[in-house]
Design an enzyme around this catalytic site. Structure first.
Site, PDB file in Angstrom:
ATOM      1  N   MET A   1      -8.572  -4.018  -9.133  1.00  0.00           N
ATOM      2  CA  MET A   1      -7.921  -2.850  -8.550  1.00  0.00           C
ATOM      3  C   MET A   1      -6.433  -2.932  -8.912  1.00  0.00           C
ATOM      4  O   MET A   1      -5.747  -3.877  -8.520  1.00  0.00           O
ATOM      5  CB  MET A   1      -8.133  -2.856  -7.029  1.00  0.00           C
ATOM      6  CG  MET A   1      -7.490  -1.729  -6.285  1.00  0.00           C
ATOM      7  SD  MET A   1      -8.129  -1.582  -4.581  1.00  0.00           S
ATOM      8  CE  MET A   1      -7.820  -3.211  -3.920  1.00  0.00           C
TER       9      MET A   1
ATOM     10  N   ARG B   1     -10.464  -3.505   3.125  1.00  0.00           N
ATOM     11  CA  ARG B   1      -9.713  -3.888   4.319  1.00  0.00           C
ATOM     12  C   ARG B   1     -10.596  -4.637   5.311  1.00  0.00           C
ATOM     13  O   ARG B   1     -10.166  -5.637   5.897  1.00  0.00           O
ATOM     14  CB  ARG B   1      -9.081  -2.647   4.950  1.00  0.00           C
ATOM     15  CG  ARG B   1      -7.917  -2.140   4.139  1.00  0.00           C
ATOM     16  CD  ARG B   1      -7.359  -0.815   4.610  1.00  0.00           C
ATOM     17  NE  ARG B   1      -6.150  -0.517   3.841  1.00  0.00           N
ATOM     18  CZ  ARG B   1      -5.476   0.616   3.906  1.00  0.00           C
ATOM     19  NH1 ARG B   1      -5.897   1.594   4.701  1.00  0.00           N
ATOM     20  NH2 ARG B   1      -4.397   0.797   3.185  1.00  0.00           N
TER      21      ARG B   1
ATOM     22  N   TYR C   1      -1.810  -8.305   1.900  1.00  0.00           N
ATOM     23  CA  TYR C   1      -2.453  -7.403   0.934  1.00  0.00           C
ATOM     24  C   TYR C   1      -3.493  -6.491   1.579  1.00  0.00           C
ATOM     25  O   TYR C   1      -3.883  -6.672   2.705  1.00  0.00           O
ATOM     26  CB  TYR C   1      -2.983  -8.139  -0.285  1.00  0.00           C
ATOM     27  CG  TYR C   1      -4.058  -9.189  -0.166  1.00  0.00           C
ATOM     28  CD1 TYR C   1      -4.922  -9.300   0.898  1.00  0.00           C
ATOM     29  CD2 TYR C   1      -4.235 -10.089  -1.224  1.00  0.00           C
ATOM     30  CE1 TYR C   1      -5.919 -10.257   0.931  1.00  0.00           C
ATOM     31  CE2 TYR C   1      -5.229 -11.055  -1.216  1.00  0.00           C
ATOM     32  CZ  TYR C   1      -6.075 -11.127  -0.134  1.00  0.00           C
ATOM     33  OH  TYR C   1      -7.069 -12.081  -0.113  1.00  0.00           O
ATOM     34  N   GLU C   2      -3.879  -5.473   0.800  1.00  0.00           N
ATOM     35  CA  GLU C   2      -4.724  -4.372   1.281  1.00  0.00           C
ATOM     36  C   GLU C   2      -4.096  -3.636   2.460  1.00  0.00           C
ATOM     37  O   GLU C   2      -4.781  -3.193   3.374  1.00  0.00           O
ATOM     38  CB  GLU C   2      -6.129  -4.879   1.648  1.00  0.00           C
ATOM     39  CG  GLU C   2      -6.901  -5.441   0.486  1.00  0.00           C
ATOM     40  CD  GLU C   2      -6.987  -4.506  -0.704  1.00  0.00           C
ATOM     41  OE1 GLU C   2      -6.984  -3.278  -0.500  1.00  0.00           O
ATOM     42  OE2 GLU C   2      -7.021  -4.995  -1.841  1.00  0.00           O
ATOM     43  N   GLY C   3      -2.783  -3.519   2.427  1.00  0.00           N
ATOM     44  CA  GLY C   3      -2.057  -2.866   3.512  1.00  0.00           C
ATOM     45  C   GLY C   3      -1.637  -3.899   4.529  1.00  0.00           C
ATOM     46  O   GLY C   3      -2.480  -4.545   5.163  1.00  0.00           O
TER      47      GLY C   3
END
Length: 565
Positions: A160, A293, A426-428
């Protein structure tokens, strides 16, 4: 370090979070009790016997870049081969392309075990699973037919590519551009950073999902499109052809996860193919990111499990001074017992929330019911943030239990703290997860939140006959959370953001108490742990909710000058 798959926890929590309903749907009717037992048992063996022994090697012998090729840590090629041969990459993928088609709930359990055994290696199939899902939902039939069988079989891995040096959480600031080639493909040019498993020697090809902006597209996220850009360009039958014009510029030198190669990727007019519609790339990418997430939240749970197992084993063996119970290990000292109790209780609560989220995802997919979809969306930021906060906190306590030996790298427990640290980023980031919870996830006026609170209170009322004190504590905390939710909804957005992190944590505290109480009523042996959580950890909801009501004014009263002093 040795790892023991917590199969009993998985079986109990699947039961408590409603997996039976998932198995009763037409889509997941194949998920019989025998199938579940076989999946968990075989995955547990793989993790205990094959993956766990690789964890230390990955830390001590990081992935490296040699002459433009990434070489992975010792044993990773063989370990990944076992993952691929077992079909674990495609556990929840579409059977039409070679996947097992099993529920996300079971995939979540398997990824939990793999992450605890060797998180650095688990990241490889995890990112591929996310790409598989994005392609299933948004790619053309031709792209699906060409890429999905290879990704599902584990022959190719997926990545990604969002982040750029100037575009982190603000993805709309990206500069990577896409130009039509005139043959249905596009030329992708730009640089991406922090690309997990951006290249490796475990797969024959790496398939990159890349966010880029077409010439003339709008600024910000509205002008972003998604492209599939392979390392080697396959022909129509999947045979690999010429190498694409992309390369690994460098590998990051990281605090942890040394065995997972994190690349800076350069694309120089690399050939790519549009996934989904033009300028709709964020919607397509979010298909991958939302489940990622949850998966990252479970990485936190996985490390918490591994750290807890290591701490308990050490505390049982290490002897220091006389304890109230005699001359046993330090586990018999009250404070050590308290730390271990917190480690186990938090891990159980975070795993329960993650599996509840996975069950909601499965039910939303299988039934299409808006209520289930709303619940999955609401639980996702809680599962991600609380799971990774717990991972960090429990790894920290694990070092403390080991005392001075925890600070010594040879013990291995410091690795858990280093490896898990990035999961809250990571991932927000977890702050962004909390902001999402109080903003987008409250656009229904609190309906999804109150639906959960109704269930928790009803369950607490039913539990009063057997455990009145514990049940009343859960009911009272839930009512306080309901009142705080109403107060939150009356605030403006920035005031909500100011209290979003404590609000998310308070919600997780109440959810954790709910599942601990259910577990204690189901299995008497689990009641002491439930009592520990409800009497010692649940009360934190009160000061957390007090912060929610404070708003943002007090934060901005802290001037930059005052913070620099």
């Amino acid at each position: 370090m040795p790892y023991h798959a917590p199969l009993a926890d998985f079986h109990l929590l699947l039961a408590l979070t409603g997996f039976a309903e998932v198995a009763q749907t037409q889509r997941f009717s194949g998920a019989s009790p025998d199938m579940v037992e076989a999946i968990l048992s075989e995955a547990g063996k793989l993790c205990e016997n094959t993956l766990a022994p690789l964890n230390r090697a990955g830390d001590k012998h990081p992935a490296r870049l040699e002459n433009g090729v990434v070489r992975t840590s010792p044993g990773f090629v063989e370990g990944y081969r076992e993952i691929a041969l077992g079909g674990w990459v495609g556990i929840s993928a579409d059977p039409a392309y070679g996947g097992m088609g099993l529920p996300i709930s079971l995939a979540t359990c398997v990824n939990d075990m793999m992450g605890a055994a060797c998180l650095a290696l688990q990241l490889n199939p995890l990112l591929t699973q996310g790409q598989i899902e994005a392609l299933e939902h948004h790619a053309s039939d031709d792209l699906k037919a060409l890429y999905l069988p290879k990704l599902i079989a584990g022959a190719w891995n997926g990545t990604m590519n969002l982040t750029e040096p100037q575009a982190g959480s603000d993805v709309g600031a990206l500069r990577t551009k896409a130009e039509p080639n005139g043959d249905g493909s596009y030329a992708i040019t730009g640089q991406k950073t922090f690309i997990t498993w951006g290249d490796n020697d475990t797969n024959e090809n790496t398939s990159h999902l890349v966010l880029a902006r077409l010439t003339g597209a709008a600024e910000g996220t509205r002008g972003i499109s998604l492209f599939l850009v392979p390392k080697f360009i396959p022909d129509a039958t999947g045979n690999l052809g010429a190498r694409n014009s992309l390369k690994v510029v460098s590998l990051e030198h990281k605090l942890g996860l040394h065995g997972s190669p994190t690349a800076v990727m350069q694309f120089d007019a690399a050939q790519g193919w549009l996934v989904g519609e033009e300028n709709k790339g964020m919607a397509a990418m979010f298909t991958m990111m939302n489940n990622a997430r949850l998966a990252v939240g479970m990485q936190g749970v996985a490390i918490a499990e591994a750290a807890t197992q290591a701490a308990v084993a050490y505390a049982m063996d290490r002897k220091q001074g006389k304890t109230p119970l005699g001359n046993g290990g330090i586990i018999d000292h009250a404070d050590v017992r308290r730390m271990l109790g917190q480690m186990r209780a938090e891990t159980f609560a975070a795993r329960a929330i993650g599996l509840a989220c996975a069950v909601a995802i499965d039910m939303g997919r299988a039934t299409g019911a808006p209520d289930w979809q709303a619940r999955a969306a609401f639980l996702t930021p809680i599962a991600k943030a609380y799971g990774t906060d717990v991972g960090n906190e429990i790894a920290y306590i694990g070092v403390q239990v080991h005392g001075g030996m925890g600070f010594i790298e040879e013990t291995g427990v410091a690795q858990y703290s280093r490896d898990v640290r990035v999961t809250s980023i990571y991932e927000g980031t977890n702050g962004i997860q909390a902001m999402d919870l109080v903003a987008r996830k409250m656009m229904d006026g609190g309906e999804a939140a109150n639906s959960l609170l109704d269930e928790i209170q009803a369950s607490a009322v039913a539990a009063r006959a057997a455990q009145p004190a514990l049940a009343n504590a859960v009911w009272t905390a839930t009512e306080a959370l309901r009142e705080a939710t109403e107060a939150l909804l009356a605030q403006d957005l920035n005031d909500r953001f100011a209290g979003s992190v404590p609000y998310l944590r308070a919600f997780a505290r109440v959810l954790g108490a709910h599942y601990h109480l259910k577990a204690g009523l189901t299995e008497a042996a689990r009641l002491p742990l439930a009592a520990f959580y409800i009497t010692r950890l649940l009360p934190e909801y009160a000061p957390l909710l007090a912060q929610v009501r404070e708003g943002a004014a007090g934060l901005y009263a802290l001037t930059p000058e005052a913070l620099m002093a």
